[in-house]
Design an enzyme around this catalytic site. Sequence first.
Site, PDB file in Angstrom:
ATOM      1  N   GLU A 295       0.822  -1.211   0.000  1.00  0.00           N
ATOM      2  CA  GLU A 295       0.000   0.000   0.000  1.00  0.00           C
ATOM      3  C   GLU A 295       0.862   1.269   0.000  1.00  0.00           C
ATOM      4  O   GLU A 295       0.526   2.249  -0.654  1.00  0.00           O
ATOM      5  CB  GLU A 295      -0.960  -0.004   1.190  1.00  0.00           C
ATOM      6  CG  GLU A 295      -2.114  -0.972   1.043  1.00  0.00           C
ATOM      7  CD  GLU A 295      -3.010  -0.651  -0.160  1.00  0.00           C
ATOM      8  OE1 GLU A 295      -3.104   0.531  -0.544  1.00  0.00           O
ATOM      9  OE2 GLU A 295      -3.592  -1.590  -0.714  1.00  0.00           O
TER      10      GLU A 295
ATOM     11  N   TYR B 188      -6.478   6.530   4.270  1.00  0.00           N
ATOM     12  CA  TYR B 188      -6.708   5.528   3.233  1.00  0.00           C
ATOM     13  C   TYR B 188      -5.842   4.296   3.479  1.00  0.00           C
ATOM     14  O   TYR B 188      -6.324   3.155   3.463  1.00  0.00           O
ATOM     15  CB  TYR B 188      -6.434   6.076   1.820  1.00  0.00           C
ATOM     16  CG  TYR B 188      -6.385   4.920   0.848  1.00  0.00           C
ATOM     17  CD1 TYR B 188      -7.559   4.308   0.422  1.00  0.00           C
ATOM     18  CD2 TYR B 188      -5.168   4.351   0.452  1.00  0.00           C
ATOM     19  CE1 TYR B 188      -7.540   3.184  -0.390  1.00  0.00           C
ATOM     20  CE2 TYR B 188      -5.136   3.220  -0.345  1.00  0.00           C
ATOM     21  CZ  TYR B 188      -6.316   2.654  -0.774  1.00  0.00           C
ATOM     22  OH  TYR B 188      -6.294   1.532  -1.554  1.00  0.00           O
TER      23      TYR B 188
ATOM     24  N   ASP C 281      -9.716   6.070  -2.337  1.00  0.00           N
ATOM     25  CA  ASP C 281      -8.496   6.634  -2.908  1.00  0.00           C
ATOM     26  C   ASP C 281      -8.876   7.129  -4.292  1.00  0.00           C
ATOM     27  O   ASP C 281     -10.051   7.236  -4.620  1.00  0.00           O
ATOM     28  CB  ASP C 281      -7.349   5.614  -2.947  1.00  0.00           C
ATOM     29  CG  ASP C 281      -7.546   4.582  -4.042  1.00  0.00           C
ATOM     30  OD1 ASP C 281      -8.704   4.384  -4.476  1.00  0.00           O
ATOM     31  OD2 ASP C 281      -6.556   3.969  -4.471  1.00  0.00           O
TER      32      ASP C 281
END
Length: 284
Positions: free
Chosen positions: A31, A114, A132
């Site tokens: 991520e 996020y 996102d």
Amino acid sequence: MEQLLLAWFHEHGRDLPWRRTRDPYAILVSEVMLQQTQVERVVPRYLRWLERWPTAAALADASTADVIREWQGLGYNRRAVNLHRAACVMVEQHDGQVPDGLDALLTLPGVGPYTARAVLVFAFERDLGLVDTNAGRFVARAGAGRRLDAREAQAVADSLVPSGRGWAWGQAVFDLGALVCTRRAPACERCPVSGDCAWYGAGRPDPDPVTGSAGIAAPQSIFAGSDRQGRGRLVDALRHGAVAAARAADVAGWPGDPGRAQRIVEQLVADGLARLDGDELSLP
Ligand code: SF4
């Protein structure tokens, strides 16, 4: 809508390495890399990173300089420093584990709302909505059909997640946004959820709901000639060895602007990307 999108994902979803694991550390690494780097560039670097540092403890043991060197080519180098710091926090405060609560995740350096939710969804399989830039398009267009502020976007995203299917839903929305519901030319004619899409159902009126909606990144500013370019050049040079501070302007590409170079050097030091010893600049 749920069944249609999940069936589409089953058939068209991309086979990405972080989709074959639920290891929270691996998911966090993916991520952070994906925050500002394209999927295709991230895949090999993610695999190499995990081979070198398979756990948060292994990463925390590495030197910051090695971590910055390994990040070469991914851009936005501050992410490397933050990921290293996050690993140190995990070792010091969480037994080397990625915490599984939103508040604890948000205390990790470089982890924003996020990324924290993405870890909870993709590692811990929680039923949370994600906003996102990809998912935000889907949420604003299909879920609401209008521009959304941050609170609204999160609420709509949460409301769309089918119970018990948070992981698959999050991945499906990500791929739909990347492959079909794109920024400039959403391919509604081949979209599996067009029958349930609020914006499409209304005839795609102007303005497109993504304009100004929460979570949707503004186009990146021009790189050539930017401070970002100068910072990148300096960090790239430091990856190969120390640089005399007096040469910083040359290395940054601004031989006639030592004041600008000086400012960038101060920023790099403050961000933990460089160290200044006397008049020598090096990786920390
Ligand atoms: S119908 Fe069009 S706007 Fe709606 S989700 Fe699909 S691609 Fe996006």
